[in-house]
Design a protein around this motif. Structure first.
Motif, PDB file in Angstrom:
ATOM      1  N   ARG A 217       0.833  -1.218   0.000  1.00 44.03           N
ATOM      2  CA  ARG A 217       0.000   0.000   0.000  1.00 44.03           C
ATOM      3  C   ARG A 217       0.860   1.258   0.000  1.00 44.03           C
ATOM      4  NH1 ARG A 217      -0.757  -2.558   4.839  1.00 44.03           N
ATOM      5  NH2 ARG A 217       0.899  -1.889   6.229  1.00 44.03           N
ATOM      6  N   ILE A 218       0.283   2.336  -0.520  1.00 42.32           N
ATOM      7  CA  ILE A 218       0.909   3.647  -0.387  1.00 42.32           C
ATOM      8  C   ILE A 218       0.214   4.324   0.781  1.00 42.32           C
ATOM      9  CG2 ILE A 218       1.187   5.908  -1.484  1.00 42.32           C
ATOM     10  CD1 ILE A 218       1.389   4.393  -4.156  1.00 42.32           C
ATOM     11  N   ALA A 224       7.876  11.376  -1.111  1.00 43.18           N
ATOM     12  CA  ALA A 224       7.939  11.216  -2.561  1.00 43.18           C
ATOM     13  C   ALA A 224       8.736   9.980  -2.958  1.00 43.18           C
ATOM     14  CB  ALA A 224       8.551  12.475  -3.184  1.00 43.18           C
ATOM     15  N   ASP A 225       9.849   9.772  -2.274  1.00 43.50           N
ATOM     16  CA  ASP A 225      10.723   8.661  -2.584  1.00 43.50           C
ATOM     17  C   ASP A 225      10.017   7.308  -2.387  1.00 43.50           C
ATOM     18  OD1 ASP A 225      13.291   8.102  -3.401  1.00 43.50           O
ATOM     19  OD2 ASP A 225      13.775   7.369  -1.364  1.00 43.50           O
ATOM     20  N   VAL A 283       7.191   2.784 -19.440  1.00 42.28           N
ATOM     21  CA  VAL A 283       6.666   4.131 -19.710  1.00 42.28           C
ATOM     22  C   VAL A 283       5.577   4.486 -18.693  1.00 42.28           C
ATOM     23  CG1 VAL A 283       5.335   5.516 -21.378  1.00 42.28           C
ATOM     24  CG2 VAL A 283       7.187   4.008 -22.169  1.00 42.28           C
ATOM     25  N   PHE A 284       4.669   3.525 -18.467  1.00 44.55           N
ATOM     26  CA  PHE A 284       3.489   3.844 -17.640  1.00 44.55           C
ATOM     27  C   PHE A 284       3.845   4.035 -16.165  1.00 44.55           C
ATOM     28  CE2 PHE A 284      -0.407   2.810 -15.239  1.00 44.55           C
ATOM     29  CZ  PHE A 284      -1.210   3.837 -15.739  1.00 44.55           C
ATOM     30  N   LYS A 285       4.689   3.170 -15.634  1.00 40.61           N
ATOM     31  CA  LYS A 285       4.974   3.274 -14.185  1.00 40.61           C
ATOM     32  C   LYS A 285       5.632   4.609 -13.816  1.00 40.61           C
ATOM     33  CE  LYS A 285       5.166  -1.402 -12.340  1.00 40.61           C
ATOM     34  NZ  LYS A 285       6.125  -2.385 -11.800  1.00 40.61           N
ATOM     35  N   PRO A 286       6.636   5.070 -14.557  1.00 40.33           N
ATOM     36  CA  PRO A 286       7.200   6.383 -14.192  1.00 40.33           C
ATOM     37  C   PRO A 286       6.169   7.515 -14.310  1.00 40.33           C
ATOM     38  CG  PRO A 286       8.686   5.206 -15.658  1.00 40.33           C
ATOM     39  CD  PRO A 286       7.421   4.405 -15.603  1.00 40.33           C
ATOM     40  N   ALA A 287       5.280   7.418 -15.316  1.00 45.96           N
ATOM     41  CA  ALA A 287       4.250   8.464 -15.456  1.00 45.96           C
ATOM     42  C   ALA A 287       3.303   8.416 -14.248  1.00 45.96           C
ATOM     43  CB  ALA A 287       3.465   8.260 -16.752  1.00 45.96           C
ATOM     44  N   LEU A 288       2.944   7.189 -13.831  1.00 41.34           N
ATOM     45  CA  LEU A 288       2.065   7.046 -12.665  1.00 41.34           C
ATOM     46  C   LEU A 288       2.765   7.529 -11.396  1.00 41.34           C
ATOM     47  CD1 LEU A 288      -0.525   6.075 -11.276  1.00 41.34           C
ATOM     48  CD2 LEU A 288       0.411   3.745 -11.274  1.00 41.34           C
ATOM     49  N   ALA A 289       4.054   7.185 -11.269  1.00 36.21           N
ATOM     50  CA  ALA A 289       4.802   7.609 -10.073  1.00 36.21           C
ATOM     51  C   ALA A 289       4.850   9.138 -10.012  1.00 36.21           C
ATOM     52  CB  ALA A 289       6.209   7.015 -10.084  1.00 36.21           C
ATOM     53  N   ASP A 290       5.125   9.799 -11.138  1.00 36.53           N
ATOM     54  CA  ASP A 290       5.175  11.271 -11.146  1.00 36.53           C
ATOM     55  C   ASP A 290       3.833  11.863 -10.752  1.00 36.53           C
ATOM     56  OD1 ASP A 290       7.762  11.246 -11.931  1.00 36.53           O
ATOM     57  OD2 ASP A 290       7.385  11.793 -14.037  1.00 36.53           O
ATOM     58  N   ALA A 292       1.394  10.405  -9.018  1.00 32.26           N
ATOM     59  CA  ALA A 292       1.077  10.116  -7.612  1.00 32.26           C
ATOM     60  C   ALA A 292       1.863  11.048  -6.693  1.00 32.26           C
ATOM     61  CB  ALA A 292       1.374   8.648  -7.296  1.00 32.26           C
ATOM     62  N   VAL A 293       3.140  11.240  -7.002  1.00 33.64           N
ATOM     63  CA  VAL A 293       3.961  12.119  -6.156  1.00 33.64           C
ATOM     64  C   VAL A 293       3.407  13.541  -6.213  1.00 33.64           C
ATOM     65  CG1 VAL A 293       6.243  13.188  -5.952  1.00 33.64           C
ATOM     66  CG2 VAL A 293       6.042  10.701  -6.217  1.00 33.64           C
ATOM     67  N   SER A 294       3.004  13.986  -7.400  1.00 34.54           N
ATOM     68  CA  SER A 294       2.545  15.379  -7.512  1.00 34.54           C
ATOM     69  C   SER A 294       1.248  15.614  -6.736  1.00 34.54           C
ATOM     70  CB  SER A 294       2.392  15.790  -8.980  1.00 34.54           C
ATOM     71  OG  SER A 294       1.218  15.195  -9.507  1.00 34.54           O
ATOM     72  N   VAL A 295       0.424  14.576  -6.610  1.00 28.50           N
ATOM     73  CA  VAL A 295      -0.830  14.737  -5.848  1.00 28.50           C
ATOM     74  C   VAL A 295      -0.601  14.459  -4.361  1.00 28.50           C
ATOM     75  CG1 VAL A 295      -3.184  13.851  -5.531  1.00 28.50           C
ATOM     76  CG2 VAL A 295      -2.246  14.100  -7.845  1.00 28.50           C
TER      77      VAL A 295
END
Ligand code: TYM
Length: 343
Positions: A217-218, A224-225, A283-290, A292-295
């Motif tokens: 879970r998050i 962020a890390d 491609v998708f995971k880094p976009a999702l990580a960015d 999620a971190v931004s929100v």
């Protein structure tokens, strides 16, 4: 009769809040403030149906309240409070304990899951839990309750309790000159791409506070890390993303991550797949990580700032409770008369 456009929802202060609580509930609470009168409650009396360390309960109560505020709930325009400060919740729950049938409680899947093979040795409160939940909602005659999918059965039971109370006490309700549908048949609000967020380790298991794996879970207080690492390590299949929703069938991990992306960006899964269809996980995971971190990271920062100032949070809860109590007492005054209690 329901108060038109009144929303009630609750979150237990038991363990750390996670992305499922945020996307399935808290994030959805925010826009409802534009259209509804909202009452958001930290349900500490529900939490103690299983053992809670008292200091930890206080910490977790403040954590949930801080998440409400950090997510964008305005405790001045609406009501944010903790359940135990409005004792009418317990009072109405008792009346409902005498309306609901033991068989109804025994059928609750959440009770069966939590009690397991140990059903003789769990607290009586755990069995009666849905009766307190019905009291939370009906004390305010709420019209709508936004929740995740796992609460659906409890909301059906709430309607059953309302209907049985209205029916059992119909003559008394009429004698008091009150509307026949004294308690409303409250509508659940279970919609959107994130009503059931799954574990990041296993797409067939719900993301939950009680999963022993932290990587599953998050947490809303993750930095962020940690958020980026957990997403990058999330279990997936080897296929690229499909270009439409049908292609997610039988791919629970992919479905879950696409749902998370959709919910975090206020899009539909179809929109996300229109953008990422054919892309690989690299491609998708880094976009999702960015995303999620931004929100989530700014919200975690704001939550921490509020948690570090318990006097302010406690004052918000006290003030919310004072306002909730006025509404709750209105209903209880009527309920006591309907039931036949002398005052
Ligand atoms: P609780 O504290 O377990 O969860 C709080 C909210 O988070 C949602 N949720 C999820 N949504 C999507 N995916 C997940 N993996 C996920 N995990 C949790 C839950 O559906 C819930 O909306 N019984 C309630 C608390 C409660 C309540 C109420 C709710 C007490 N009284 C009155 C509404 C109205 C519970 O245990 O939620």
């Amino acid at each position: 009769m329901s108060i038109k456009n009144r929303v009630f929802s609750g979150i237990q202060p038991s363990g750390d809040l996670h992305l499922g609580n945020y996307l399935g509930a808290i994030r959805r609470f925010v826009p409802l403030q534009e259209t509804h009168e909202c009452i958001y409650c930290v349900v500490d009396m529900h939490a103690i149906t299983v053992w809670q360390d008292p200091d930890e309960l206080r910490r977790a109560t403040r954590e949930v309240a801080s998440a409400f505020i950090a997510a964008g709930i305005d405790p001045k325009a609406h009501i944010v409070f903790n359940q135990s400060q409005v004792i009418q919740h317990a009072e109405l729950a008792w009346v409902f304990n005498c309306i609901a049938r033991i068989g109804w409680m025994n059928r609750m899947t959440q009770f069966k899951d939590k009690a397991g093979k140990n059903s003789e040795n769990v607290s009586l409160g755990l069995l009666a839990y849905p009766s307190l939940m019905a009291a939370d909602i009906l004390l305010y005659k709420a019209s709508h309750v936004p929740v995740g999918d796992d609460q659906k059965q409890h909301l059906e039971l709430t309607r059953d309790i309302a209907a049985k109370f209205n029916n059992d006490y119909a003559a008394s309700i009429a004698a008091e000159g009150l509307a026949e549908e004294f308690f409303p048949l409250t509508e659940p609000l279970i919609a959107g791409p994130a009503t059931r967020i799954m574990s990041l380790r296993d797409g067939k298991k719900k993301m939950s506070k009680s999963d022993p794996s932290d990587a599953s879970r998050i947490s809303l207080l993750d930095d962020a890390d940690a958020i980026a690492k957990k997403i990058k390590r999330a279990t997936t299949d080897p296929e690229p993303l499909p270009s439409d929703e049908k292609g997610l069938e039988g791919r629970p991990e992919a479905d879950n991550l696409v749902g998370i992306y959709a919910a975090l960006s206020d899009k539909s899964k179809a929109d996300v797949l229109a953008e990422f269809g054919g892309a690989g996980w690299g491609v998708f995971k880094p976009a999702l990580a960015d995303l999620a971190v931004s929100v989530l990271a700014p919200m975690a920062g704001e939550m921490q700032r509020l948690i570090d100032d318990p006097e302010t949070i406690d004052a918000v809860l006290r003030e919310g409770a004072d306002r909730a109590r006025v509404l709750a007492e209105e209903t209880m005054t009527q309920v006591r008369r309907i039931v036949g209690f002398i005052r």
